[in-house]
Design an enzyme around this catalytic site. Structure first.
Site, PDB file in Angstrom:
ATOM      1  N   LYS A 180     -15.767  -1.764   1.294  1.00 47.54           N
ATOM      2  CA  LYS A 180     -14.943  -2.160   0.156  1.00 47.54           C
ATOM      3  C   LYS A 180     -15.909  -2.641  -0.922  1.00 47.54           C
ATOM      4  CE  LYS A 180     -10.870  -3.595   2.844  1.00 47.54           C
ATOM      5  NZ  LYS A 180     -10.081  -4.752   3.341  1.00 47.54           N
ATOM      6  N   ASP A 233       0.807  -1.221   0.000  1.00 46.39           N
ATOM      7  CA  ASP A 233       0.000   0.000   0.000  1.00 46.39           C
ATOM      8  C   ASP A 233       0.838   1.268   0.000  1.00 46.39           C
ATOM      9  OD1 ASP A 233      -2.075  -1.769   0.164  1.00 46.39           O
ATOM     10  OD2 ASP A 233      -2.446  -1.453   2.302  1.00 46.39           O
TER      11      ASP A 233
END
Length: 475
Positions: free
Chosen positions: A386, A252
């Site tokens: 999500k 990330d």
């Protein structure tokens, strides 16, 4: 639909005549351009073609990209992807052929778009998002979208949403707000990943990530600057203490120094914030992802350490005491997945302490049934949404409504396998989630989301509202 049927259904002969007369009345300097623009407004847009392809996500693993065509143009979207799907989330359809991308190819999902979904959607109005999504759900007919694949369905759903916004001639975030019935548009507080651990990095840190939240900023543009400056100061702090090799990054974009102590990495971040001078304006958040190191009823904080002694196993109560201590020593305002996905008991007890926001990710996986249970039992107080866990734009809107009605916080989230698609930035503004996590202020697929939020804020001008101190209570 044949050409003649299309002409008859839309009464094109009459509309062309009206357009010509309108051009004459307006004394248009360019009659052809005038007539063309007039016709574009007069003829409702329909989906004319849906074409999918296999592309690679930020990890180099295949995912699905879709080009959805209307008579307004072509609209492209791609599905983010994740680790192996959990038992409560929608499933990605992958080929399983170990000879192609180690089994991760998505050619079956692509074929489902090009043959089944395309046939079902051609001729539909792209502004009718719920009808488009429902048509795909009925075509799939499985609870977790395993027939067509959530990677196929979601890419089409997002592309249709973009086409719907174009048909209405409004920004994407405004179209999403309209779909959800919201009038308030809010720029979210970004939760920037600065330290990566867990399965996202090759260090010994058990927890998945540490984030900084510029809650004290006045605008998103200022928040992005705060996050970027903190990130670069942290790089200097790590380099000074551990050398340049400590600045390798995880999936990330967060730095991944080879440290196992949570307090040690928090001290690094605290020092970086101190160097920026922002201090009280920046708060901290932790994504523990405790399921990854839960063994039975114990939590192994040394699960990544070679030759471990076995002395760092903690009970649920031990973990609770650790979180209480960390929140007392550091400005931590949010903890995500502090316990295993099935450890409802300790999650509820910790949430009940009211120490910080407790975010459910693995615990609820954007699953409406799990969310409703968590609301009824007061298990956590924030949703990590999500979109590929639930599968369509319409369903994402509904789960956010569930959370908002329960007065939960809502965090719009990226996935470990991201693309350059910035859709979740518009989603976070349109749904006024108040929070977004899209990774570090580094790496193109992460910055695509943050940079889009900059553009949205600029476009809104004086009407731009940054969640700031109201990050958990945005309307």
């Amino acid at each position: 639909m044949s050409v003649q049927d299309y002409l008859d259904n839309h009464m094109l002969s009459r509309k062309i005549e009206d357009a010509v007369n309108a051009a004459v009345r307006a004394k248009a300097p360019d009659p052809v351009l005038y007539i063309s623009n007039h016709m574009r407004k007069a003829i409702p847009s329909v989906i004319t073609k849906v074409k999918a392809r296999q592309i690679l996500d930020s990890r180099g693993i295949p995912t699905v990209e879709v080009d959805l065509h209307t008579n307004k143009g072509m609209f492209r979207a791609s599905a983010p992807s994740s680790d192996l799907s959990g038992m409560y989330e929608a499933v990605e359809l992958r080929d399983g052929d170990k000879g192609s991308y180690l089994g991760n190819s998505v050619t079956r999902a692509v074929k489902n778009v090009n043959e089944k979904i395309s046939e079902a959607l051609v001729g539909m109005d792209p502004t009718l998002q719920s009808q488009i999504d429902q048509a795909m759900l009925e075509l799939d007919r499985t609870e977790k979208k395993g027939e067509l694949g959530v990677n196929a369905i979601l890419a089409v759903s997002i592309a249709a949403c973009k086409a719907g916004a174009a048909q209405k001639d409004v920004p994407l975030y405004k179209h999403i707000a309209d779909l959800s019935g919201k009038s308030q548009l809010t720029l979210p507080v970004p939760a920037f990943t600065v330290i990566s651990g867990g399965k996202r990095a090759g260090n010994n840190l058990a927890i998945q990530e540490i984030m900084v939240l510029p809650i004290g900023a006045n605008r998103f543009e200022e928040a992005l600057q705060m996050g970027s400056e903190t990130y670069h100061h942290l790089k200097a702090v790590i380099t000074e203490k551990y050398g340049a090799h400590g600045c390798n990054v995880g999936e990330d974009g967060g730095f991944a120094p080879n440290i196992s102590s949570i307090k040690e990495v928090l001290d690094l971040v605290k020092e970086a914030i101190s160097r920026t001078g922002y201090n009280e304006q920046i708060k901290l958040a932790i994504d523990v992802a405790a399921t990854d190191f839960c063994i039975g009823t114990k939590y192994d904080l040394d699960y990544k350490t070679a030759n471990k002694s076995g002395q760092n196993f903690k009970s649920g109560q031990d973990m609770t005491e650790m979180y209480k201590e960390l929140c007392n020593e550091y400005p931590i305002v949010s903890i995500e997945d502090p316990f295993d996905k099935e450890d409802w008991e300790h999650t509820k007890k910790f949430s009940g302490l009211g120490i910080c926001q407790v975010v459910g990710d693995d615990l609820i996986m954007s699953n409406p049934k799990r969310i409703k249970r968590a609301i009824e039992e007061s298990t956590c107080n924030a949703l990590l949404v999500k979109i590929n866990q639930i599968g369509t734009v319409s369903e994402a809107i509904e789960v956010v409504k569930l959370a908002k009605d329960a007065h939960w916080g809502v965090v719009t989230s990226h996935r470990c396998g991201e693309t350059e698609d910035s859709f979740i930035a518009d989603l976070s503004v349109g749904l006024s989630t108040g929070q977004i996590k899209a990774g570090a202020p580094c790496r193109g697929e992460r910055l695509a989301k943050y940079n889009q939020l900059l553009r949205i804020e600029e476009e809104l001008g004086d009407n731009a509202f940054y969640a700031g101190e109201d990050w958990r209570e945005s309307p």
